[in-house]
Enzyme design. Structure first.
Site, PDB file in Angstrom:
ATOM      1  N   GLU A  49       0.866  -1.179   0.000  1.00  0.00           N
ATOM      2  CA  GLU A  49       0.000   0.000   0.000  1.00  0.00           C
ATOM      3  C   GLU A  49       0.902   1.227   0.000  1.00  0.00           C
ATOM      4  O   GLU A  49       1.736   1.391   0.895  1.00  0.00           O
ATOM      5  CB  GLU A  49      -0.928   0.011   1.216  1.00  0.00           C
ATOM      6  CG  GLU A  49      -2.082  -0.966   1.098  1.00  0.00           C
ATOM      7  CD  GLU A  49      -3.126  -0.778   2.183  1.00  0.00           C
ATOM      8  OE1 GLU A  49      -2.926   0.073   3.080  1.00  0.00           O
ATOM      9  OE2 GLU A  49      -4.140  -1.488   2.138  1.00  0.00           O
ATOM     10  N   ASP A  60      -5.750   9.963   9.349  1.00  0.00           N
ATOM     11  CA  ASP A  60      -4.421   9.528   9.761  1.00  0.00           C
ATOM     12  C   ASP A  60      -3.984  10.217  11.039  1.00  0.00           C
ATOM     13  O   ASP A  60      -4.287  11.380  11.281  1.00  0.00           O
ATOM     14  CB  ASP A  60      -3.402   9.810   8.647  1.00  0.00           C
ATOM     15  CG  ASP A  60      -3.660   8.973   7.415  1.00  0.00           C
ATOM     16  OD1 ASP A  60      -3.753   7.745   7.574  1.00  0.00           O
ATOM     17  OD2 ASP A  60      -3.787   9.537   6.316  1.00  0.00           O
TER      18      ASP A  60
END
Length: 268
Positions: A49, A60
């Site tokens: 990824e 995040d």
């Protein structure tokens, strides 16, 4: 997309779990991205990824936010990410690469134009954190037409109605967020609760189910993999890479970090 399907089919046939590391493109340096990708494959990665740096990565935690900021400051935009995948493909034609990011850069680029460029570069799937499944129809159609998997996210707070939609439309793999929150935010991973949910999802989903968020080391990876088809490790790897400056050190750090996780999954 075919690379992802082939990868999981081979893993299933051999009774193995997928190990999926996440790194931010352009961090710890522009020059290190592709060498680190190759190092991760050598250490046992099945899928990579690759994070597309974004200025407002709302899902995040601080580790990946700072990583994204550093990468953007170096000029790691979408064009750089696609070029990095293209360069990776010169030596590796088999390892699936999934881009993980946010919708805004793709909309600016143009969804179809982006999808075609991504496939041409060698991208296999895209995970868009801020694209609700109810609004993903047009994007999924475009991606499917060019052979790009639209990877979906599910979490402990996802409604049953939305889960039904995700399980029925899942492409590539379904990414289960093992706790509600931002990446890298929890030091305590409730593997029991996550395992129950993972078993349910695997019965319902038309694609493999992988678990991520909160996986930091070999022990947590092995524990979470018991009831999943694979695990994703992100923030802990990004933090480890942030400690080095040169390409050689980045390669070595990536391999040293990931190899114990591969060993733990294979022994589990």
């Amino acid at each position: 997309m075919r690379r992802i399907d082939s990868c999981f089919a081979e893993l299933r046939a051999n009774g193995r779990k997928a190990l999926i590391p996440f790194i931010t493109a352009g961090d710890p340096s522009l020059e290190a991205t592709v060498p680190v990708m190759h190092a991760l494959v050598r250490a046992g990665a099945d899928v990579i990824e690759l994070g597309v740096p974004f200025s407002d990565p709302m899902a995040d935690g601080p580790t990946i936010q700072r990583s994204s900021e550093r990468a953007l400051a170096r000029g790691a935009g979408l064009a750089y990410v696609l070029e990095a995948v293209h360069e990776f493909r010169r030596e590796d034609a088999t390892t699936p690469v999934v881009l993980m990011g946010y919708l805004n850069p793709i909309e600016i680029h143009g969804t179809r134009r982006f999808a075609e460029a991504a496939v041409a570069a060698g991208v296999d799937g895209v995970l868009l954190v801020d694209l609700p499944p109810e609004e993903a129809g047009e994007t999924r159609t475009i991606f499917t037409e060019v052979g790009l998997a639209l990877i979906a996210l599910a979490s402990p707070t996802t409604s049953e109605q939305r889960l039904d939609m995700l399980c029925s439309t899942a492409q590539g793999y379904l990414y289960y967020v093992s706790f509600a929150g931002v990446t890298g935010a929890s030091n305590l991973l409730d593997t029991h609760a996550a395992s129950d949910r993972l078993r349910q999802l695997r019965r319902r989903a038309g694609a493999p189910v992988v678990a991520g968020f909160g996986i930091k080391d070999a022990a947590s990876a092995a524990a979470m993999a018991v009831d999943a088809d694979g695990v994703v490790v992100g923030s802990a790897l990004v933090a480890a890479l942030a400690e080095v400056n040169d390409v050689r050190s980045a390669r070595e750090r990536a391999e040293a970090f990931l190899a114990p996780l591969r060993q733990a999954l294979d022994q589990g």
